[in-house]
Enzyme design. Structure first.
Site, PDB file in Angstrom:
ATOM      1  N   LYS A   1       0.841  -1.207   0.000  1.00 50.82           N
ATOM      2  CA  LYS A   1       0.000   0.000   0.000  1.00 50.82           C
ATOM      3  C   LYS A   1       0.878   1.260   0.000  1.00 50.82           C
ATOM      4  CE  LYS A   1      -3.982  -0.242   2.337  1.00 50.82           C
ATOM      5  NZ  LYS A   1      -5.089  -0.487   1.401  1.00 50.82           N
TER       6      LYS A   1
HETATM    7  N1  PMP Z   1      -6.791  -3.890  -3.297  1.00 50.80           N
HETATM    8  C1  PMP Z   1      -6.582  -2.609  -2.980  1.00 50.80           C
HETATM    9  C2  PMP Z   1      -6.116  -1.670  -4.038  1.00 50.80           C
HETATM   10  C3  PMP Z   1      -6.817  -2.154  -1.668  1.00 50.80           C
HETATM   11  O1  PMP Z   1      -6.614  -0.872  -1.350  1.00 50.80           O
HETATM   12  C4  PMP Z   1      -7.283  -3.058  -0.694  1.00 50.80           C
HETATM   13  C5  PMP Z   1      -7.571  -2.594   0.702  1.00 50.80           C
HETATM   14  N2  PMP Z   1      -6.464  -2.678   1.541  1.00 50.80           N
HETATM   15  C6  PMP Z   1      -7.473  -4.401  -1.075  1.00 50.80           C
HETATM   16  C7  PMP Z   1      -7.216  -4.780  -2.382  1.00 50.80           C
HETATM   17  C8  PMP Z   1      -7.902  -5.432  -0.079  1.00 50.80           C
HETATM   18  O2  PMP Z   1      -6.840  -5.744   0.800  1.00 50.80           O
HETATM   19  P1  PMP Z   1      -7.110  -6.199   2.280  1.00 50.80           P
HETATM   20  O3  PMP Z   1      -8.049  -7.336   2.207  1.00 50.80           O
HETATM   21  O4  PMP Z   1      -5.771  -6.601   2.790  1.00 50.80           O
HETATM   22  O5  PMP Z   1      -7.694  -5.035   2.994  1.00 50.80           O
END
Ligand code: PMP
Length: 308
Positions: free
Chosen positions: A157
């Site tokens: 992220k």
């Molecule tokens: N893809 C993106 C671009 C995101 O920002 C997120 C949110 N964190 C997710 C997928 C889902 O990831 P997670 O399940 O770890 O929150």
């Protein structure tokens, strides 16, 4: 009402005191890495559970390595700081926990990560539903392509790469949709703007490869585990074409904010019968139990925060 607090420059302070200069590098260039973690309040247990905190901080540290963000904490310390902040705030409701490592140097015209100082901050805010809908959502295929690993690595992220998600989400919502699904440069299905994607076809669960420019989603991993262990489903990671989604029995999105969200339509075509499909419903219900500490078997995914 609990006090709004933040962890900032090594200590817990009122949120209103956690401020940076307009010359901060990360503000200009998005040179930061963050996480989105949920704290879930269980009213029956009167307990706060943080979902898969270690995994979130492991991904966070990976992002810091890519972005050369030197912070003086490892996963254990980050978990400990999070628990301390939650205890100090004392919230008894669902929360969004946002750690941020950022290039804190107050120097703008410098593009060399290795020369720039880093800092860490953590905030926590009350947080309910992310996508306001009772049923399945309406999605469109974005005109914005997903950034590629050769452009900005999307598996972690990195703040700057969210401009890609923000352009796609804004376009979708202004056009009357709930969410956008982005394609890779090759035209394969990648993910939503803040969610990973799944498709169910003939009883098999498919998700695009992480290499197709997805975030390595923790909800994605949880959904795959539940599907395999509890429903005995075959789970296949492979490239998915856009038209396969139109013809799928079910499509759903997963994310910390969005939980497990059924997709009812894509580009104005019904997916299945246009509502929530049976496999999506089962995975969603098991997931919602797990994150709130209501699932004995998956309690190890939750960190209980002792509150006074
Ligand atoms: N893809 C993106 C671009 C995101 O920002 C997120 C949110 N964190 C997710 C997928 C889902 O990831 P997670 O399940 O770890 O929150």
């Amino acid at each position: 009402m609990p006090d709004a607090l933040a962890y900032f420059r090594g200590k817990i302070v009122p949120l209103s005191d956690a401020r940076v200069s307009v010359t901060t590098h990360a503000l200009h260039y998005g040179t930061a890495v963050f996480e989105g973690i949920r704290g879930n309040w269980n009213e029956g247990h009167k307990k706060m559970y943080v979902f898969r905190m270690r995994e979130h901080y492991e991904r966070f540290i990976q992002g810091c390595r890519i972005m050369m963000l030197d912070i003086p904490y490892g996963v254990d310390e980050l978990c400990q700081i999070t628990i301390e902040l939650l205890q100090s705030c004392g919230y008894r409701e669902d929360l969004y926990i946002r750690p941020l490592a950022y290039k804190s140097e107050e120097r703008v015209a410098n593009l060399k990560l290795h020369e720039l100082a880093s800092d860490f901050t953590l905030i926590v805010v009350p947080f309910g539903a992310y996508i306001e809908t009772d049923g399945a959502i309406n999605c469109c295929t974005s005109s914005w392509r997903r950034i590629d690993d050769t452009i900005i690595p999307p598996r972690v992220k990195i703040s700057g790469h969210y401009v890609n998600s923000i352009l796609a989400k804004t376009e979708a919502v202004l056009a009357g949709f709930d969410e956008a699904i982005m394609l890779t440069q090759n035209g394969d299905v990648s993910e939503g703007t803040g969610e990973n994607l799944f498709m169910v076809t003939n009883g098999v669960l498919y998700s695009p490869l992480v290499g197709d420019n997805n975030l390595t989603g923790i909800t994605r991993d949880s959904a795959m585990t539940l599907a395999r262990n509890e429903l005995g489903l075959e789970v296949v990671e492979r490239a998915i074409r856009r038209s396969e989604l139109y013809l799928a029995d079910e499509v759903f999105l997963t994310g910390t904010a969005a939980h497990v969200t059924p997709v009812g339509t894509l580009d104005s075509r019904d997916i299945g019968n246009g509502g929530i499909g049976p496999i999506t419903r089962e995975i969603r219900d098991m997931y919602l139990d797990a994150i709130r500490g209501d699932s004995e078997k998956y309690l190890n995914w939750c960190t209980e925060v002792p509150l006074e």
